[in-house]
Design an enzyme around this catalytic site. Structure first.
Site: not given
Ligand SMILES: NC(=O)c1ccc[n+]([C@@H]2O[C@H](COP(=O)([O-])OP(=O)(O)OC[C@H]3O[C@@H](n4cnc5c(N)ncnc54)[C@H](OP(=O)(O)O)[C@@H]3O)[C@@H](O)[C@H]2O)c1
Length: 324
Positions: A53
């Site tokens: 990351y």
């Molecule tokens: N193991 C893996 O391969 C893997 C892969 C991905 C993630 N992860 C882990 O899982 C965690 C969460 O994943 P994710 O970031 O993909 O989760 P997610 O909850 O699906 O997406 C989060 C994204 O959604 C948008 N967002 C969040 N809240 C919002 C709101 N209230 N209003 C509007 N937009 C909003 C933001 O992006 P924008 O502002 O850019 O729209 C934010 O970065 C990561 O931090 C990481 O630790 C693991």
């Protein structure tokens, strides 16, 4: 905030995990600190990270933030992704895992990782080598529990079989992708986790932002992962997903709930799930996901929301004779 047991381990984790993928990427150091503090105030004790990351910056920022309270927290990191130019600077060889864990410990400024995830499957390394390398890290006290992300059910089960046969530390937790439009895990992976008592911390509960109300079949925000990040544009580049997002957002608003809150609550309600990993670029976004623990989700409501999307077919086609 409720605290739940992580799989069959005796470790108690908050029912939401906070993912630090935005640290040093879409969130600068100051915003990362604000989000970290807000999570602590909400009762979160569980933080997910990875060596890749922000090119290691996320681990460094998290490492600074946990100083003084590290022992009260459950901290993860991951290994697999390429971290250098040389041909061996990635994957799951014993050679790379042994090296990568030292780099993660140094950046996180801690002497151990509570969960150490293999981030993806490595077709070039036998599963036995991976399991043995992780067991050695457990014996050396550098990691507490091995864990696995993004592997197929048969790959996870094969690794568990090796651990059982050889008496090695097993994967105690899985980290699959899971949200209303990405439901493949319901077929094999979540049942496997329940059968084997594995902790389950699904990532991307909002579909990377798709399920937050800002994406519809016609509208796209000016800023956001699904309009800026090629990998995510590809992952979610299916018209049907946007139709689901639109219907889902309308449903959430009609019920007086922020779509992001409801999307996380939907993931949290699955009986196999320990703690969804929530993600945000700032505290304002974070608030909606944190509110998921307040939603009183029922099985009927969960099913109603599920019906807005596509339910994947079961793992076997011979269903007519199945009895409960
Ligand atoms: N193991 C893996 O391969 C893997 C892969 C991905 C993630 N992860 C882990 O899982 C965690 C969460 O994943 P994710 O970031 O993909 O989760 P997610 O909850 O699906 O997406 C989060 C994204 O959604 C948008 N967002 C969040 N809240 C919002 C709101 N209230 N209003 C509007 N937009 C909003 C933001 O992006 P924008 O502002 O850019 O729209 C934010 O970065 C990561 O931090 C990481 O630790 C693991």
């Amino acid at each position: 905030m409720n605290y739940v047991l992580l799989g069959r381990t005796g470790v108690k984790v908050s029912e939401l995990c906070f993912g630090t993928m935005s640290f040093g990427a879409t969130a600068d150091e100051a915003e990362s600190k604000r989000m970290f503090q807000r999570c602590l105030d909400a009762g979160i004790n569980f933080f997910d990270c990875a060596n890749v990351y922000a090119g290691g910056r996320s681990e460094e920022i998290l490492g600074d933030l946990i100083q003084g309270i590290r022992d009260e927290l459950v901290i993860t990191s991951k290994v697999f992704g390429r971290v250098g130019k040389d041909v061996n600077a990635g994957g799951l060889s014993r050679r790379h895992i042994t090296r990568a864990v030292e780099d993660s410990l140094r950046r996180l400024k801690t002497d151990r990782l509570d969960l150490y995830f293999v981030h993806q499957f490595d077709r070039n390394t036998p599963i036995e080598e991976v399991v043995r390398a992780l067991d050695d890290l457990v014996q050396a006290g550098k990691i507490v529990y091995p864990a696995v992300s993004n592997w197929a059910a048969w790959q996870i089960m094969k690794a568990l079989g090796i651990s059982y046969r050889e008496g090695l530390a097993r994967f105690e937790c899985i980290q699959p992708m899971y949200n209303l439009v990405k439901r493949q895990v319901e077929v094999e992976i979540l049942p496997l986790a329940q059968e084997e008592q594995l902790g389950v911390i699904p990532y991307s509960p909002l579909g990377g932002g798709l399920l937050t109300g800002k994406y519809t079949t016609k509208e796209r925000p000016a800023q956001g992962r699904l309009v800026e990040n090629d990998m995510y544009m590809k992952r979610y580049g299916v018209d049907f997903y946007y139709e689901v997002a639109e219907k889902f957002s309308e449903h959430a608003r009609a019920r007086g709930v922020h779509p992001a809150t409801l999307a996380v609550a939907w993931v949290l309600h699955h009986p196999a799930v320990t703690a969804p990993i929530i993600g945000a670029r700032n505290v304002e976004q974070l608030e909606a996901s944190l509110a998921a623990v307040e939603v009183e989700m029922t099985d009927e409501w969960w099913q109603e929301i599920s019906n807005l999307s596509y339910t994947p077919p079961p793992a076997t086609d011979r269903l007519e004779e199945q009895r409960r």
